[in-house]
Design an enzyme around this catalytic site. Structure first.
Site, PDB file in Angstrom:
ATOM      1  N   SER A 152      43.887  44.351  34.032  1.00  0.00           N
ATOM      2  CA  SER A 152      44.651  45.571  34.311  1.00  0.00           C
ATOM      3  C   SER A 152      43.713  46.758  34.104  1.00  0.00           C
ATOM      4  O   SER A 152      42.503  46.635  34.328  1.00  0.00           O
ATOM      5  CB  SER A 152      45.860  45.609  33.367  1.00  0.00           C
ATOM      6  OG  SER A 152      46.511  46.842  33.504  1.00  0.00           O
ATOM      7  N   SER A 153      44.216  47.859  33.625  1.00  0.00           N
ATOM      8  CA  SER A 153      43.397  49.049  33.384  1.00  0.00           C
ATOM      9  C   SER A 153      44.219  50.028  32.560  1.00  0.00           C
ATOM     10  O   SER A 153      45.463  50.028  32.652  1.00  0.00           O
ATOM     11  CB  SER A 153      43.029  49.698  34.728  1.00  0.00           C
ATOM     12  OG  SER A 153      42.576  51.019  34.525  1.00  0.00           O
ATOM     13  N   TYR A 166      45.950  53.212  42.557  1.00  0.00           N
ATOM     14  CA  TYR A 166      45.267  52.263  41.669  1.00  0.00           C
ATOM     15  C   TYR A 166      46.088  52.020  40.393  1.00  0.00           C
ATOM     16  O   TYR A 166      46.283  50.870  39.978  1.00  0.00           O
ATOM     17  CB  TYR A 166      43.882  52.808  41.315  1.00  0.00           C
ATOM     18  CG  TYR A 166      43.083  51.910  40.402  1.00  0.00           C
ATOM     19  CD1 TYR A 166      42.528  50.710  40.865  1.00  0.00           C
ATOM     20  CD2 TYR A 166      42.863  52.250  39.061  1.00  0.00           C
ATOM     21  CE1 TYR A 166      41.779  49.887  40.029  1.00  0.00           C
ATOM     22  CE2 TYR A 166      42.119  51.431  38.222  1.00  0.00           C
ATOM     23  CZ  TYR A 166      41.580  50.260  38.710  1.00  0.00           C
ATOM     24  OH  TYR A 166      40.843  49.439  37.870  1.00  0.00           O
ATOM     25  N   LYS A 170      47.856  48.435  38.886  1.00  0.00           N
ATOM     26  CA  LYS A 170      47.589  47.853  37.570  1.00  0.00           C
ATOM     27  C   LYS A 170      48.876  47.744  36.743  1.00  0.00           C
ATOM     28  O   LYS A 170      49.022  46.831  35.929  1.00  0.00           O
ATOM     29  CB  LYS A 170      46.511  48.667  36.845  1.00  0.00           C
ATOM     30  CG  LYS A 170      45.136  48.569  37.536  1.00  0.00           C
ATOM     31  CD  LYS A 170      44.683  47.106  37.699  1.00  0.00           C
ATOM     32  CE  LYS A 170      43.305  46.964  38.264  1.00  0.00           C
ATOM     33  NZ  LYS A 170      42.868  45.554  38.394  1.00  0.00           N
TER      34      LYS A 170
END
Ligand code: NDP
Length: 281
Positions: A152-153, A166, A170
Site C-alpha cells: 500500500s502507501s 494513486y 492504495k
C-alpha cells in the site's frame, strides 16, 4: 543453522527493481526460492541478471517471469510459469509467499486526471493484486502458513495533493487486504505495508508541487532525519534541502520479510507501518 524460509517459494510481482527487487533479495537471503515478475521488455535483462545474482549469492532458485499482472492472462501466465518451474516430481505445487508489489503512480491535480491514467492505475494497482490472488488461491497452503503482503502507501490516508487517483488505489489495496484476511484465513495471513517516500525513480519523478505538499510530513517523520557519517554525504545533502531522506528499499523489504516469517503468524488483516513513523496508527 537452517535459514528461516528455507525451501519455500515466494512470488514477488514487480520484482525487477526498486522495492520489489529488495524484497526478492530479503526472501532469497532467508533460503526462499523466488519468482521475480516484471512487465516491460526493457527489464528482461535486469530481471535475468538479478535472478542469477540472487541464485548464486544465496543458493536458491530464482526465476524471472514477464507478465502484466493487470490482465487476467498476465496473472494466469505468472502463476502457471511459477508452477512449471517449481512443481515437484509428484506435480505438487505450493505458493508459500505472495508479495503484491507491482504498482504505478500517475500523479495529477483534479483537473489533470485523465480517464486513461485512472484506468491504468486501478488496473495495475487494484485489479492486478486481485487477479494474482485469484490465480494463486488454488496453490496456497492449507495450514495457515501462507503469507500474502500487499504494498500500500501512506498515500491511502494522507490526502497528498496530486494523489486522488494513486491514494485511492492504495486505500482499495488496504480494503482488499482486510477481506482477504478473512476469506483466506485457512490458508495465509494477509497484510499490507504502507511505505512513505522510498528511494528510486517513483520518488524521483514526483513533481515540485507534490514535494512541497509533503514537506511538512517529512519534517515530522522521526526516522527520515538523515544521519551524518551513516547516510552518504549525498543523502545528507538532499535531506537538508527536502527536510528528510527517503527510505532505503531494504528498509521496506525488511518489514515485508519480517511479516513472511513463522513468528508473524498471528498478524493478519493489518496495515503495517513501513514509513519511518510518517504515520502513527
Ligand atoms: P518501481 O517503479 O521502482 O518498480 C515497479 C515495479 O513494478 C517494476 O518491477 C515494474 O516492472 C513492475 N510493474 C509495473 N507495472 C506492472 C505490471 N502491470 N505487471 C507486472 N509488473 C509491473 O516501484 P517502487 O519500487 O517504487 O514501488 C513498488 C511498490 O511500492 C508499488 O506498489 C508502489 O506503489 C509502492 N510504494 C512506493 C513508494 C515509493 O516512494 N517508491 C511509496 C509507497 C508505496 P518493469 O521493470 O517491467 O517496469
Amino acid at each position: 543453522m537452517a535459514r528461516s524460509l528455507e525451501g519455500k517459494l515466494g512470488i514477488v510481482t514487480g520484482g525487477s527493481r526498486g522495492i520489489g527487487a529488495a524484497i526478492a533479495e530479503n526472501l532469497a537471503s532467508k533460503g526462499c526460492n523466488v519468482v521475480i515478475n516484471y512487465t516491460s521488455a526493457s527489464s528482461t535483462e535486469l530481471a535475468a541478471s538479478l535472478a542469477a545474482q540472487l541464485s548464486s549469492a544465496h543458493n536458491v532458485r530464482v526465476v524471472p517471469v514477464q507478465a502484466d499482472v493487470g490482465t487476467p492472462a498476465g496473472a494466469a501466465t505468472l502463476i502457471s510459469a511459477a508452477k512449471e518451474s517449481f512443481a515437484g516430481a509428484d506435480s505438487r505445487f505450493q505458493i508459500d509467499i505472495l508479495i503484491n508489489n507491482a504498482g504505478i503512480a500517475i500523479n495529477g491535480t483534479i483537473s489533470q486526471v485523465k480517464v486513461e491514467d485512472f484506468e491504468a492505475s486501478y488496473r495495475v494497482n487494484v485489479l492486478g493484486p486481485l487477479l494474482v490472488v485469484q490465480a494463486a488461491q488454488p496453490y496456497l497452503p492449507t495450514d495457515r502458513s501462507g503469507r500474502i503482503i500487499n504494498l500500500s502507501s501512506v498515500s491511502s490516508s494522507t490526502g497528498f495533493v496530486t494523489q486522488s487517483v494513486y491514494g485511492g488505489t492504495k486505500a482499495a489495496v488496504e480494503a482488499m487486504t482486510r477481506s482477504w484476511a478473512r476469506e483466506l484465513a485457512a490458508n495465509a495471513t494477509v497484510n499490507s505495508v504502507n511505505p512513505g517516500p522510498v528511494e528510486g525513480p517513483m520518488y524521483a519523478a514526483n513533481p515540485p508541487e507534490f514535494m512541497e505538499g509533503i514537506a511538512g510530513w517529512v519534517l515530522h517523520t522521526p526516522l527520515m532525519k538523515a544521519r551524518e557519517g551513516i547516510d552518504s554525504p549525498e543523502v545528507v545533502k538532499d535531506a537538508k534541502e527536502s527536510g528528510g531522506r527517503p527510505a532505503y528499499t531494504k528498509e521496506v523489504a525488511g518489514i515485508v520479510g519480517m511479516l513472511c516469517g513463522e513468528e508473524a503468524g498471528w498478524c493478519t488483516g493489518q496495515v503495517v507501518s513501513a514509513n519511518g513513523g510518517m504515520i502513527m496508527q
